[in-house]
Design a protein around this motif. Structure first.
Motif, mmCIF file in Angstrom:
data_model
loop_
_atom_site.group_PDB
_atom_site.id
_atom_site.type_symbol
_atom_site.label_atom_id
_atom_site.label_comp_id
_atom_site.label_asym_id
_atom_site.label_seq_id
_atom_site.Cartn_x
_atom_site.Cartn_y
_atom_site.Cartn_z
ATOM 1 N N ARG A 57 0.834 -1.207 0.000
ATOM 2 C CA ARG A 57 0.000 0.000 0.000
ATOM 3 C C ARG A 57 0.872 1.263 0.000
ATOM 4 O O ARG A 57 1.990 1.250 0.533
ATOM 5 C CB ARG A 57 -0.909 -0.042 1.230
ATOM 6 C CG ARG A 57 -1.971 1.045 1.295
ATOM 7 C CD ARG A 57 -2.936 0.793 2.443
ATOM 8 N NE ARG A 57 -3.572 -0.510 2.254
ATOM 9 C CZ ARG A 57 -3.463 -1.522 3.110
ATOM 10 N NH1 ARG A 57 -2.774 -1.391 4.226
ATOM 11 N NH2 ARG A 57 -4.056 -2.669 2.866
ATOM 12 N N ARG A 58 0.381 2.351 -0.563
ATOM 13 C CA ARG A 58 1.168 3.587 -0.564
ATOM 14 C C ARG A 58 1.611 3.946 0.859
ATOM 15 O O ARG A 58 0.844 3.826 1.821
ATOM 16 C CB ARG A 58 0.391 4.747 -1.181
ATOM 17 C CG ARG A 58 -0.875 5.154 -0.460
ATOM 18 C CD ARG A 58 -1.459 6.446 -1.048
ATOM 19 N NE ARG A 58 -1.755 6.331 -2.459
ATOM 20 C CZ ARG A 58 -1.776 7.354 -3.315
ATOM 21 N NH1 ARG A 58 -1.537 8.586 -2.875
ATOM 22 N NH2 ARG A 58 -2.060 7.171 -4.583
ATOM 23 N N GLY A 59 2.868 4.309 0.978
ATOM 24 C CA GLY A 59 3.426 4.626 2.286
ATOM 25 C C GLY A 59 3.859 3.415 3.095
ATOM 26 O O GLY A 59 4.422 3.566 4.178
ATOM 27 N N HIS A 60 3.622 2.223 2.590
ATOM 28 C CA HIS A 60 3.951 0.985 3.304
ATOM 29 C C HIS A 60 5.000 0.201 2.509
ATOM 30 O O HIS A 60 5.078 0.315 1.281
ATOM 31 C CB HIS A 60 2.709 0.105 3.472
ATOM 32 C CG HIS A 60 1.651 0.692 4.344
ATOM 33 N ND1 HIS A 60 0.988 1.853 4.031
ATOM 34 C CD2 HIS A 60 1.117 0.273 5.527
ATOM 35 C CE1 HIS A 60 0.090 2.124 4.981
ATOM 36 N NE2 HIS A 60 0.163 1.183 5.892
ATOM 37 N N GLY A 61 5.798 -0.603 3.212
ATOM 38 C CA GLY A 61 6.747 -1.481 2.542
ATOM 39 C C GLY A 61 7.670 -0.734 1.596
ATOM 40 O O GLY A 61 8.314 0.245 1.965
ATOM 41 N N ARG A 62 7.672 -1.185 0.327
ATOM 42 C CA ARG A 62 8.586 -0.624 -0.668
ATOM 43 C C ARG A 62 7.918 0.392 -1.582
ATOM 44 O O ARG A 62 8.549 0.874 -2.535
ATOM 45 C CB ARG A 62 9.182 -1.768 -1.493
ATOM 46 C CG ARG A 62 10.191 -2.595 -0.720
ATOM 47 C CD ARG A 62 10.094 -4.076 -0.975
ATOM 48 N NE ARG A 62 8.834 -4.605 -0.452
ATOM 49 C CZ ARG A 62 8.645 -5.877 -0.114
ATOM 50 N NH1 ARG A 62 9.647 -6.726 -0.213
ATOM 51 N NH2 ARG A 62 7.480 -6.286 0.335
ATOM 52 N N SER A 63 6.666 0.728 -1.322
ATOM 53 C CA SER A 63 5.988 1.757 -2.105
ATOM 54 C C SER A 63 6.405 3.149 -1.630
ATOM 55 O O SER A 63 6.961 3.308 -0.542
ATOM 56 C CB SER A 63 4.471 1.587 -2.021
ATOM 57 O OG SER A 63 4.068 0.424 -2.725
ATOM 58 N N ALA A 64 6.120 4.145 -2.455
ATOM 59 C CA ALA A 64 6.581 5.505 -2.177
ATOM 60 C C ALA A 64 5.974 6.052 -0.885
ATOM 61 O O ALA A 64 4.789 5.860 -0.612
ATOM 62 C CB ALA A 64 6.222 6.420 -3.344
ATOM 63 N N GLN A 65 6.797 6.773 -0.129
ATOM 64 C CA GLN A 65 6.365 7.349 1.146
ATOM 65 C C GLN A 65 5.834 8.767 0.910
ATOM 66 O O GLN A 65 6.391 9.750 1.409
ATOM 67 C CB GLN A 65 7.508 7.343 2.157
ATOM 68 C CG GLN A 65 7.933 5.936 2.554
ATOM 69 C CD GLN A 65 8.800 5.895 3.803
ATOM 70 O OE1 GLN A 65 8.970 6.891 4.496
ATOM 71 N NE2 GLN A 65 9.335 4.729 4.111
ATOM 72 N N VAL A 66 4.733 8.830 0.173
ATOM 73 C CA VAL A 66 4.122 10.121 -0.135
ATOM 74 C C VAL A 66 3.370 10.653 1.086
ATOM 75 O O VAL A 66 3.034 9.907 2.006
ATOM 76 C CB VAL A 66 3.159 10.003 -1.338
ATOM 77 C CG1 VAL A 66 3.939 9.646 -2.598
ATOM 78 C CG2 VAL A 66 2.086 8.934 -1.073
ATOM 79 N N ASP A 67 3.086 11.959 1.067
ATOM 80 C CA ASP A 67 2.405 12.588 2.209
ATOM 81 C C ASP A 67 0.935 12.863 1.918
ATOM 82 O O ASP A 67 0.312 13.700 2.579
ATOM 83 C CB ASP A 67 3.130 13.875 2.624
ATOM 84 C CG ASP A 67 3.122 14.942 1.526
ATOM 85 O OD1 ASP A 67 2.638 14.664 0.413
ATOM 86 O OD2 ASP A 67 3.615 16.059 1.798
ATOM 87 N N PHE A 68 0.352 12.159 0.953
ATOM 88 C CA PHE A 68 -1.045 12.386 0.597
ATOM 89 C C PHE A 68 -1.687 11.059 0.188
ATOM 90 O O PHE A 68 -1.002 10.085 -0.105
ATOM 91 C CB PHE A 68 -1.155 13.392 -0.561
ATOM 92 C CG PHE A 68 -0.404 12.963 -1.804
ATOM 93 C CD1 PHE A 68 -1.013 12.213 -2.794
ATOM 94 C CD2 PHE A 68 0.937 13.321 -1.968
ATOM 95 C CE1 PHE A 68 -0.318 11.813 -3.925
ATOM 96 C CE2 PHE A 68 1.634 12.925 -3.095
ATOM 97 C CZ PHE A 68 1.008 12.172 -4.078
#
Length: 278
Positions: A57-68
């Protein structure tokens, strides 16, 4: 390629194993984990001849740590982007905990309208809503989720250790045998992700009312939960899901914990396989 970029520019990591012409099973992980939490299921179903897919999921694991975008709408659209990229059809979508909310949102809003879903499975999942509300009274108070936010903000590493060692797998129960490697792996997955995504995700998994998503899930849906789930109380989750889903099969496991997919993988995998092939 093992990543895609969504329309809003977020990079999502995924795994895609098995024959590309086999029936796909897509797994949706819980908070604050990653696709690695599905190791027991992905290996099992790969060996059964299925195509198995899971994403972080976004922000989790190896996905991008976006702020939105840390909400069920974006979680579902990210899953839909992975499905479209891989062109998955006749798929079975299996979600655990927050991932169950993601499955409900994806199936109702994207999967069924696009004709891509065969079946769904909700395992110890958060819908219709964890919070105590007028529509669904009897849930957890806001203070419980404020406590999670406070603990995460104060010392995420310590908080995640306490969750994994305690209620998640039921290792805090009298006589339970602690399995340190399992809790270490939970902690590892959690710490890979973004503290911001985890903080904002608490609102997503606790306050999102998915009553309408459940009602729209017209495909056969298996609901599984343990009656000793200390994280998502089953009477306000699985039992309500069974009432709201148009075509539900429900199984409540005596004594099983929130983390039953890992500690009781042999039982869960057999029941999942029977449902998928049934």
């Amino acid at each position: 390629m093992t990543t895609i970029t969504t329309q809003d520019g977020t990079e999502i990591f995924f795994k895609d194993w098995g024959p590309k012409d086999a029936q796909p099973i897509m797994f949706h992980h819980g908070w604050p984990l990653s696709s690695d939490d599905w190791d027991s299921q992905m290996l099992f179903f790969f060996n059964q001849g299925f195509r198995v897919v899971a994403h972080d999921r976004r922000g989790h694991g190896r996905s991008a740590q976006v702020d939105f975008g840390h909400d069920m709408d974006h979680y579902a659209s990210d899953a839909a982007a992975v499905v479209a990229h891989l062109d998955l059809k006749n798929a079975v979508h299996i979600g655990h905990s927050t991932g169950g909310g993601e499955v409900a949102a994806y199936v109702a809003r994207h999967g069924i309208p696009q004709g891509r879903v065969a079946k769904a499975v909700l395992v110890a999942s958060v819908p219709p809503v964890m919070l105590d509300t007028e529509r669904h009274p009897g849930g957890l108070p806001m203070a419980a989720f404020d406590g999670l936010r406070s603990a995460l903000a104060a010392n995420r590493a310590q908080f995640f250790r306490e969750v994994a060692d305690g209620p998640f797998y039921g290792f805090n129960r009298p006589g339970a045998e602690m399995k340190q490697a399992i809790t270490d792996n939970w902690w590892r997955q959690g710490m890979m992700g973004s503290s911001l995504a985890h903080y904002l995700g608490i609102k997503a998994f606790s306050e999102t009312d998915q009553t309408d998503d459940l009602k729209a899930m017209s495909v056969p849906t298996l609901v599984l939960q343990g009656d000793d789930d200390q994280v998502v109380p089953y009477k306000h989750a699985a039992l309500l899901q069974a009432e709201l889903l148009p075509d539900a099969t429900t199984k409540i496991y005596p004594g099983f914990s929130h983390g039953m997919l890992t500690v009781n993988a042999e039982t869960l995998n057999a029941d999942l396989l029977a449902f998928i092939r049934g």
